[in-house]
Design a protein around this motif. Structure first.
Motif, PDB file in Angstrom:
ATOM      1  N   SER A  61       8.338   4.575   2.445  1.00 31.02           N
ATOM      2  CA  SER A  61       8.130   3.371   1.664  1.00 31.02           C
ATOM      3  C   SER A  61       7.477   3.719   0.332  1.00 31.02           C
ATOM      4  O   SER A  61       7.846   3.189  -0.718  1.00 31.02           O
ATOM      5  N   GLU A  62       6.531   4.652   0.389  1.00 31.46           N
ATOM      6  CA  GLU A  62       5.856   5.103  -0.839  1.00 31.46           C
ATOM      7  C   GLU A  62       6.860   5.742  -1.816  1.00 31.46           C
ATOM      8  O   GLU A  62       6.812   5.499  -3.013  1.00 31.46           O
ATOM      9  N   LEU A  63       7.765   6.548  -1.246  1.00 29.80           N
ATOM     10  CA  LEU A  63       8.769   7.210  -2.087  1.00 29.80           C
ATOM     11  C   LEU A  63       9.711   6.181  -2.720  1.00 29.80           C
ATOM     12  O   LEU A  63      10.006   6.242  -3.908  1.00 29.80           O
ATOM     13  N   TRP A  64      10.210   5.242  -1.887  1.00 33.24           N
ATOM     14  CA  TRP A  64      11.119   4.218  -2.431  1.00 33.24           C
ATOM     15  C   TRP A  64      10.448   3.430  -3.552  1.00 33.24           C
ATOM     16  O   TRP A  64      11.049   3.173  -4.588  1.00 33.24           O
ATOM     17  N   ASP A  65       9.179   3.064  -3.327  1.00 35.22           N
ATOM     18  CA  ASP A  65       8.465   2.279  -4.336  1.00 35.22           C
ATOM     19  C   ASP A  65       8.284   3.069  -5.636  1.00 35.22           C
ATOM     20  O   ASP A  65       8.145   2.492  -6.701  1.00 35.22           O
TER      21      ASP A  65
END
Length: 430
Positions: free
Chosen positions: A370-374
């Motif tokens: 999720s951190e990467l996508w954001d």
């Protein structure tokens, strides 16, 4: 049925190709438009000569007769007339439909993409026409498809030739579509079609043959300007004068080496009024063991000064010239090449796979991905609670994902991530 599904690898290749073509259109200052797939049947009828029979007509819907667009040129002309636009430089990439006999091996389909670039407006002669030819030259050079030739002619020169050979006006268009077959069949067959099917006298056919079998450059234009019969024909003289000017401009662009003034070029469509051109690929360079691919015309176009007026209630004219890049044919060549080279085309652009080495770490994976996508990073993970590490790394190899971000118990306690370069099998801790 002459249509096809495109698997992911195809779409990647096609997008690459389209991006190169569109980049060239944009470099020349074109704006994009989009028009509906459906047009009124009457919009399309009577614009394509003998090709009209290939239009896909739809069933009557409450008194409205519609058809699928056959090309992007006629809808563009309708768009200009409806919106009272008198100057525009536009490009459009979209699918068109033809009820043709498909020859899928040669890149002929019933549904296919066209990429068009057009310049509409009142300008000084041959400047927009020269730019269209320059665009064809740029695109075919950029794509490195091998040797090519751009044949150029003018409808006015052809009409002049027909007139001095004694062909009645009523037979110009049908004679044109027969002459257009000269690149596909020998003169003898074209001649017999003229005499047998189109009802020309053998003498007239022979006279036409003397002209349409010639091709060259400025020298040929000069020769025809001196021709005792042609130089007396007003229309042909105008066409030859413009052709001379065109070659001057093409010389300044430095591209005359790839251009041939070819009197056999006719292009079958009704709406052309001036310069017409077509780019053909010459024999394909072959890899050892690769079949030579015979691919004819890869771009074509010309000037159509009367088309917009047909849609304007007051008959207001807007001169136009444009070019269409035969993207399907070029695509079939690139496809063959990729096959021959064994290059693996990546279907996705994923940069990193978030992986875990043992059980009960799904939460850590979900948080990290999720951190990467954001952060705008293209990331994937496997949809299993507890996948084996080997399976995850294998997935990276199969789909070409370059990096794996691995978090295990130890990494979590230390607050680090192990970043693995999949191909090199090297790891760094971050």
């Amino acid at each position: 049925q002459g249509t096809r599904d495109h698997p992911p690898a195809h779409v990647v290749l096609r997008d690459r190709l389209l991006a190169a073509v569109v980049a060239c259109f944009k470099r020349h200052g074109a704006a994009a438009i989009d028009t509906p797939v459906l047009e009124l049947r009457e919009t399309l009828m009577g614009k394509y000569g003998e090709e009209t029979k290939l239009i896909y007509e739809l069933q009557d819907q409450g008194g409205e007769l519609l058809a699928l667009r056959y090309d992007l040129t006629v809808p563009f002309a309708r768009y200009l007339a409806m919106n009272k636009i008198s100057t525009m430089k536009r490009y459009q990439v979209a699918k068109v439909y033809r009820r043709d006999n498909p020859a899928t091996t040669r890149g002929r389909y019933r549904e296919f993409y066209q990429c068009d670039f057009d310049i509409a407006g009142w300008f000084d002669p041959m400047l927009p026409d020269a730019e269209c030819l320059k665009i064809v030259h740029e695109i075919l050079s950029d794509l490195q498809l091998g040797d090519f030739l751009i044949k150029v002619n003018d409808r006015r020169i052809l009409n002049g030739v027909f007139a001095v050979c004694g062909i009645p006006d009523s037979k110009f268009i049908s004679t044109c579509s027969t002459v257009d077959k000269l690149d596909k069949m020998p003169w003898e067959e074209v001649r017999s079609e003229m005499v047998g099917e189109k009802g020309l006298s053998p003498e007239a056919a022979d006279l036409i043959g003397d002209y349409v079998q010639r091709h060259g450059g400025l020298d040929l234009i000069e020769q025809l300007l001196q021709d005792p019969k042609l130089s007396q024909n007003k229309v042909a003289k105008e066409g030859l004068g413009d052709m001379k000017l065109l070659f001057e401009y093409l010389g300044l662009f430095g591209i005359t080496g790839k251009i041939s003034f070819d009197l056999s070029l006719a292009r079958g469509l009704d709406y052309y009024t001036g310069v017409i051109f077509e780019a053909v690929l010459l024999q394909q360079e072959k890899e050892p063991g690769e079949e030579p691919l015979s691919v004819g015309s890869v771009a074509g176009g010309g000037r159509y000064d009367g088309l917009v007026g047909m849609f304007d209630p007051k008959g207001r004219k807007v001169p136009c010239v444009g070019v269409s890049i035969g993207i399907e044919r070029i695509f079939s060549i690139l496809e063959q090449r990729v096959k021959a080279s064994g290059e693996k085309v990546r279907a996705t652009e994923t940069q990193v796979l978030v992986a875990t080495p043992h059980k009960h770490l799904l939460a850590a994976r979900l948080k990290l991905i999720s951190e990467l996508w954001d952060a705008g990073i293209k990331a994937e993970m496997l949809y299993k609670k507890d996948p084996k590490l080997l399976k995850q790394l294998q997935y990276c190899e199969d789909t070409g994902i370059p990096l794996a971000a691995i978090v295990g118990e130890q990494e979590l306690t230390e607050g680090v991530v192990k970043l693995r370069d999949v191909a090199r099998r090297e790891e760094v801790r971050i």
